[in-house]
Scaffold this motif. Sequence first.
Motif, PDB file in Angstrom:
ATOM      1  N   ALA A  72      -0.084 -48.072  11.590  1.00 29.80           N
ATOM      2  CA  ALA A  72       0.335 -46.985  11.969  1.00 29.80           C
ATOM      3  C   ALA A  72       1.871 -46.711  11.968  1.00 29.80           C
ATOM      4  O   ALA A  72       2.696 -45.770  11.400  1.00 29.80           O
ATOM      5  N   THR A 110      -2.146 -46.081   6.407  1.00 36.22           N
ATOM      6  CA  THR A 110      -1.555 -45.730   7.273  1.00 36.22           C
ATOM      7  C   THR A 110      -1.758 -43.954   7.621  1.00 36.22           C
ATOM      8  O   THR A 110      -2.681 -43.780   6.760  1.00 36.22           O
ATOM      9  N   GLY A 111      -1.381 -43.327   8.615  1.00 37.41           N
ATOM     10  CA  GLY A 111      -1.759 -41.983   8.667  1.00 37.41           C
ATOM     11  C   GLY A 111      -0.423 -41.036   7.922  1.00 37.41           C
ATOM     12  O   GLY A 111       0.613 -41.710   7.694  1.00 37.41           O
ATOM     13  N   ALA A 140      -4.627 -42.701   4.984  1.00 35.90           N
ATOM     14  CA  ALA A 140      -6.033 -42.612   5.249  1.00 35.90           C
ATOM     15  C   ALA A 140      -6.292 -42.184   6.852  1.00 35.90           C
ATOM     16  O   ALA A 140      -6.813 -42.724   7.513  1.00 35.90           O
ATOM     17  N   GLY A 141      -5.409 -40.936   7.293  1.00 38.75           N
ATOM     18  CA  GLY A 141      -5.387 -40.504   8.338  1.00 38.75           C
ATOM     19  C   GLY A 141      -4.703 -39.202   8.581  1.00 38.75           C
ATOM     20  O   GLY A 141      -3.574 -39.298   7.707  1.00 38.75           O
ATOM     21  N   ASP A 142      -5.140 -38.277   9.359  1.00 38.14           N
ATOM     22  CA  ASP A 142      -4.192 -36.970   9.489  1.00 38.14           C
ATOM     23  C   ASP A 142      -2.919 -37.252  10.338  1.00 38.14           C
ATOM     24  O   ASP A 142      -1.722 -36.529  10.014  1.00 38.14           O
ATOM     25  N   GLY A 189      -2.450 -42.651  12.950  1.00 39.91           N
ATOM     26  CA  GLY A 189      -3.289 -43.711  12.820  1.00 39.91           C
ATOM     27  C   GLY A 189      -4.168 -43.605  11.874  1.00 39.91           C
ATOM     28  O   GLY A 189      -4.144 -42.578  11.021  1.00 39.91           O
ATOM     29  N   VAL A 190      -5.100 -44.440  11.350  1.00 37.64           N
ATOM     30  CA  VAL A 190      -5.847 -44.824  10.308  1.00 37.64           C
ATOM     31  C   VAL A 190      -7.297 -44.253  10.740  1.00 37.64           C
ATOM     32  O   VAL A 190      -7.800 -44.878  11.707  1.00 37.64           O
ATOM     33  N   ASP A 191      -8.050 -43.668  10.147  1.00 38.41           N
ATOM     34  CA  ASP A 191      -9.467 -43.199  10.279  1.00 38.41           C
ATOM     35  C   ASP A 191     -10.126 -44.231   9.408  1.00 38.41           C
ATOM     36  O   ASP A 191     -10.043 -44.284   8.083  1.00 38.41           O
ATOM     37  N   ARG A 207     -12.231 -42.737   6.439  1.00 36.46           N
ATOM     38  CA  ARG A 207     -11.328 -42.457   5.236  1.00 36.46           C
ATOM     39  C   ARG A 207     -10.601 -43.665   4.749  1.00 36.46           C
ATOM     40  O   ARG A 207     -10.365 -43.702   3.491  1.00 36.46           O
ATOM     41  N   GLN A 241     -12.758 -50.725  16.017  1.00 41.33           N
ATOM     42  CA  GLN A 241     -12.506 -49.333  15.320  1.00 41.33           C
ATOM     43  C   GLN A 241     -13.615 -49.262  14.145  1.00 41.33           C
ATOM     44  O   GLN A 241     -14.174 -48.084  13.900  1.00 41.33           O
TER      45      GLN A 241
END
Length: 274
Positions: free
Chosen positions: A139, A161-162, A183-185, A188-190, A193, A217
């Motif tokens: 992140a 990363t986000g 890979a995240g809004d 952080g990373v979802d 995604r 996670q």
Amino acid sequence: MRRLFPVTEETVAEAPGGAVDAGGPPGAGAGDREWSLEELAAAYAYPERANGRRETWLRANMVSTLDGAAQHDGRSQPISSASDMRIFGTLRQLADVVLVGAETVRQEGYRPVRARAEFAAARQAAGQTKAAAVAIVSASLELDYSLPLFTSPLVPTLILTGAAAAPDRVAAAEKAGAQVVVAGDGMGVDPARAVQALAGLGHTRLLAEGGPRLLGQLVAADVLDELCLTISPMLAVGDAQRISGGPSVPVPRHFELVSLLEEAGFLFSRYHRS
């Protein structure tokens, strides 16, 4: 190394209370011997669909002591073994990409995956690069870009990363030669995604190597397809982390044992999602 039992309905019926020594891999004679790299690769091959098309498959590879420690003094190496490292290396050679958390990169001194002559022909036939890429989940993007992961990889290192990652740090990562993948809004990373993003880049054979927070996670997001777990015949005591960490899931995930190998007291298990 010997196979204790191939997990099928037949062997379960034959040995409801114990293992059956199947004498090594199919076609092998002596049961108590070290498997070749070719045999290990066949045993750990990624699954394929019936039509021959590849499906995205995320496996994790972890090691744990008998009392549940995933590390000793912050590292996994002290609880590992030579055979564990052979399987570790084989899994890397089968993968398109190795997924790892930023803290594990720092603690374990991660280096790029190297190409190995023994796997070169198989990787070429499978349409893979000479070696798997390393994908770091971060992140903050607080990484040491002087490490070999960035200065001398065979294939560019990826950073997941986000979207809210600091632009200056994204720029620094890209300047160092890394490929930054959103890979995240937020910051952080979802995990879901992340899997989709890697598949979109052509990486369908995914291998997660931890650490515990990242594995937690992946489990919580229900994107883990397989766990390769080495049980080390050691007792560590202390307050070391388990192989996965984070909040509990509402209902425990159920996985099925599909194979089990043994060498010098180390158990090498494989579990698939039910």
